[in-house]
Design an enzyme around this catalytic site. Sequence first.
Site, PDB file in Angstrom:
ATOM      1  N   CYS A   1      14.707  -8.648 -11.626  1.00  0.00           N
ATOM      2  CA  CYS A   1      13.465  -9.284 -12.096  1.00  0.00           C
ATOM      3  C   CYS A   1      13.084  -8.879 -13.518  1.00  0.00           C
ATOM      4  O   CYS A   1      12.326  -9.571 -14.184  1.00  0.00           O
ATOM      5  CB  CYS A   1      12.310  -8.963 -11.151  1.00  0.00           C
ATOM      6  SG  CYS A   1      12.585  -9.564  -9.484  1.00  0.00           S
TER       7      CYS A   1
ATOM      8  N   HIS B   1       5.490 -10.347 -15.198  1.00  0.00           N
ATOM      9  CA  HIS B   1       6.440 -10.865 -14.211  1.00  0.00           C
ATOM     10  C   HIS B   1       5.630 -11.414 -13.033  1.00  0.00           C
ATOM     11  O   HIS B   1       4.724 -10.765 -12.537  1.00  0.00           O
ATOM     12  CB  HIS B   1       7.361  -9.734 -13.766  1.00  0.00           C
ATOM     13  CG  HIS B   1       8.216 -10.078 -12.595  1.00  0.00           C
ATOM     14  ND1 HIS B   1       8.885 -11.281 -12.488  1.00  0.00           N
ATOM     15  CD2 HIS B   1       8.517  -9.380 -11.468  1.00  0.00           C
ATOM     16  CE1 HIS B   1       9.558 -11.298 -11.354  1.00  0.00           C
ATOM     17  NE2 HIS B   1       9.349 -10.172 -10.709  1.00  0.00           N
TER      18      HIS B   1
ATOM     19  N   ASN C   1       8.253 -15.820  -6.804  1.00  0.00           N
ATOM     20  CA  ASN C   1       8.971 -14.891  -7.679  1.00  0.00           C
ATOM     21  C   ASN C   1      10.336 -15.486  -8.013  1.00  0.00           C
ATOM     22  O   ASN C   1      11.213 -15.549  -7.163  1.00  0.00           O
ATOM     23  CB  ASN C   1       9.117 -13.540  -6.963  1.00  0.00           C
ATOM     24  CG  ASN C   1       9.798 -12.499  -7.811  1.00  0.00           C
ATOM     25  OD1 ASN C   1      10.360 -12.804  -8.866  1.00  0.00           O
ATOM     26  ND2 ASN C   1       9.765 -11.257  -7.363  1.00  0.00           N
TER      27      ASN C   1
HETATM   28  N1  ACO Z   1       4.209 -13.350   7.484  1.00  0.00           N
HETATM   29  C1  ACO Z   1       3.451 -12.729   8.411  1.00  0.00           C
HETATM   30  N2  ACO Z   1       3.515 -11.406   8.639  1.00  0.00           N
HETATM   31  C2  ACO Z   1       4.378 -10.688   7.881  1.00  0.00           C
HETATM   32  C3  ACO Z   1       5.178 -11.266   6.913  1.00  0.00           C
HETATM   33  C4  ACO Z   1       5.082 -12.666   6.722  1.00  0.00           C
HETATM   34  N3  ACO Z   1       5.803 -13.325   5.800  1.00  0.00           N
HETATM   35  N4  ACO Z   1       5.920 -10.310   6.325  1.00  0.00           N
HETATM   36  C5  ACO Z   1       5.584  -9.154   6.918  1.00  0.00           C
HETATM   37  N5  ACO Z   1       4.654  -9.387   7.854  1.00  0.00           N
HETATM   38  C6  ACO Z   1       4.011  -8.420   8.749  1.00  0.00           C
HETATM   39  C7  ACO Z   1       4.808  -7.165   8.919  1.00  0.00           C
HETATM   40  O1  ACO Z   1       5.821  -7.341   9.896  1.00  0.00           O
HETATM   41  C8  ACO Z   1       3.742  -6.195   9.360  1.00  0.00           C
HETATM   42  O2  ACO Z   1       3.492  -6.398  10.724  1.00  0.00           O
HETATM   43  P1  ACO Z   1       3.170  -5.148  11.680  1.00  0.00           P
HETATM   44  O3  ACO Z   1       1.901  -4.552  11.119  1.00  0.00           O
HETATM   45  O4  ACO Z   1       3.007  -5.796  13.005  1.00  0.00           O
HETATM   46  O5  ACO Z   1       4.349  -4.239  11.543  1.00  0.00           O
HETATM   47  C9  ACO Z   1       2.508  -6.668   8.574  1.00  0.00           C
HETATM   48  O6  ACO Z   1       2.792  -8.004   8.149  1.00  0.00           O
HETATM   49  C10 ACO Z   1       2.199  -5.818   7.369  1.00  0.00           C
HETATM   50  O7  ACO Z   1       3.433  -5.578   6.676  1.00  0.00           O
HETATM   51  P2  ACO Z   1       3.470  -4.820   5.299  1.00  0.00           P
HETATM   52  O8  ACO Z   1       4.872  -4.802   4.796  1.00  0.00           O
HETATM   53  O9  ACO Z   1       2.748  -3.531   5.428  1.00  0.00           O
HETATM   54  O10 ACO Z   1       2.597  -5.813   4.432  1.00  0.00           O
HETATM   55  P3  ACO Z   1       2.045  -5.605   2.977  1.00  0.00           P
HETATM   56  O11 ACO Z   1       0.586  -5.715   2.957  1.00  0.00           O
HETATM   57  O12 ACO Z   1       2.665  -4.432   2.322  1.00  0.00           O
HETATM   58  O13 ACO Z   1       2.593  -6.929   2.278  1.00  0.00           O
HETATM   59  C11 ACO Z   1       4.379  -7.502   0.775  1.00  0.00           C
HETATM   60  C12 ACO Z   1       3.984  -7.155   2.204  1.00  0.00           C
HETATM   61  C13 ACO Z   1       3.678  -8.798   0.391  1.00  0.00           C
HETATM   62  C14 ACO Z   1       5.884  -7.694   0.703  1.00  0.00           C
HETATM   63  C15 ACO Z   1       3.910  -6.350  -0.140  1.00  0.00           C
HETATM   64  O14 ACO Z   1       4.381  -5.112   0.329  1.00  0.00           O
HETATM   65  C16 ACO Z   1       4.371  -6.543  -1.543  1.00  0.00           C
HETATM   66  O15 ACO Z   1       3.874  -7.376  -2.244  1.00  0.00           O
HETATM   67  N6  ACO Z   1       5.301  -5.740  -2.006  1.00  0.00           N
HETATM   68  C17 ACO Z   1       5.865  -5.897  -3.306  1.00  0.00           C
HETATM   69  C18 ACO Z   1       7.118  -6.633  -3.121  1.00  0.00           C
HETATM   70  C19 ACO Z   1       7.452  -7.584  -4.204  1.00  0.00           C
HETATM   71  O16 ACO Z   1       6.642  -8.172  -4.875  1.00  0.00           O
HETATM   72  N7  ACO Z   1       8.735  -7.723  -4.372  1.00  0.00           N
HETATM   73  C20 ACO Z   1       9.250  -8.627  -5.316  1.00  0.00           C
HETATM   74  C21 ACO Z   1      10.417  -8.070  -5.984  1.00  0.00           C
HETATM   75  S1  ACO Z   1       9.997  -6.638  -6.851  1.00  0.00           S
HETATM   76  C22 ACO Z   1       9.189  -7.186  -8.137  1.00  0.00           C
HETATM   77  O17 ACO Z   1       9.467  -8.245  -8.590  1.00  0.00           O
HETATM   78  C23 ACO Z   1       8.124  -6.341  -8.647  1.00  0.00           C
END
Ligand code: ACO
Length: 327
Positions: free
Chosen positions: A115, A252, A282
């Site tokens: 990214c 980004h 993304n």
């Molecule tokens: N739909 C519904 N529920 C979901 C989904 C989905 N698509 N994905 C995960 N969940 C659930 C999980 O299973 C979990 O359930 P549980 O509590 O029963 O175990 C719950 O949602 C919470 O999961 P978390 O991973 O704790 O959710 P979080 O609030 O952290 O959000 C996310 C997840 C959006 C991926 C977040 O961690 C994030 O934004 N991380 C950064 C990742 C990113 O942007 N990556 C891109 C590449 S890196 C970059 O470009 C910077």
Amino acid sequence: MTVTRSIVRGVGGYLPQRILTNKELAQRVDTTDEWIVQRTGISQRHIAADGEFTSDLAVRAAEKALARAGVSIAGIDLIIVATTTPDMTFPATATLVQKKLGMHHGFALDLQAVCSGFVYAMATADSYLKNGMARRALVIGAETFSRILDWEDRTTCVLFGDGAGAIVLEAVDLADGAADQGVLGSRLRSDGRQWDKLYVDGGVSSTGTIGHVRMQGREVFKHAVGMISDVIEDVLSETGYTSAQLNWFVPHQANLRIINGVGKKMGIPASKVVVTVDRHANTSAASVPLALETAVLDGRIKSGDLVMLEAMGGGFTWGATLIRWTD
Ligand code: ACO
């Protein structure tokens, strides 16, 4: 005395025709439009058609950037394609773009920083231009991320999309006192110890497969805001500016919560932040030039504006570039 600066002459973007909405995705995996919008700010993403490759997306974006720069391909002597989803293992996608654009001189290379690829490619092109190895570069971020997603993994497949963005960057020799133009400074960082927070579980040498994206989302989130803010501060201190002087912040486009977190930490008001993640998700290396194109075309970014670009991604890699925009 003169100083060589890299000036942006034109910006272009391309998103494939097919739009995949959150609602459609919710029919494939256990997710909802509400969950995706609330956690990421994403509403839809674009998906490349069968037979439409990263190089095709790159060419579409490059053609727009060239037209807006008023430069023909004959005037380009360097192409850098930042991509993590090349058409083939080799040759470099950049050489395929070179062929498709009808450029038979100069040199072309791919750059892999996931990214962060576009920011890395900008800094790399800036160095080539400054040391005289090239005079006019096409810097492209292009991805078909849909091809490395596990479409049954709701924790990753909702986050990404396909697209491309490009700029024409030109070396200009300026009098010492008039050098406050173009790319003013860049800082790049990486930390390979963090590789397993965001990676693809396959590869030419390890498995002989392309693999799928795997991510510890919470860990990525935890590191992102601090790392990005640090590198922005490094660029500001190197160039002698403050965040209050920025006219535009073009981050980004990974996740609205990360973008807002960085804006808040840096004291940049939301009115100065360019956000396009809602409509294309993304797109990895393509996201910064796609956001840049939007803000240039709608008239927000104008000549004389101070613009900060930043990105962070797998590796981890991260970086930032400060530009004094010039028409
Ligand atoms: N739909 C519904 N529920 C979901 C989904 C989905 N698509 N994905 C995960 N969940 C659930 C999980 O299973 C979990 O359930 P549980 O509590 O029963 O175990 C719950 O949602 C919470 O999961 P978390 O991973 O704790 O959710 P979080 O609030 O952290 O959000 C996310 C997840 C959006 C991926 C977040 O961690 C994030 O934004 N991380 C950064 C990742 C990113 O942007 N990556 C891109 C590449 S890196 C970059 O470009 C910077």
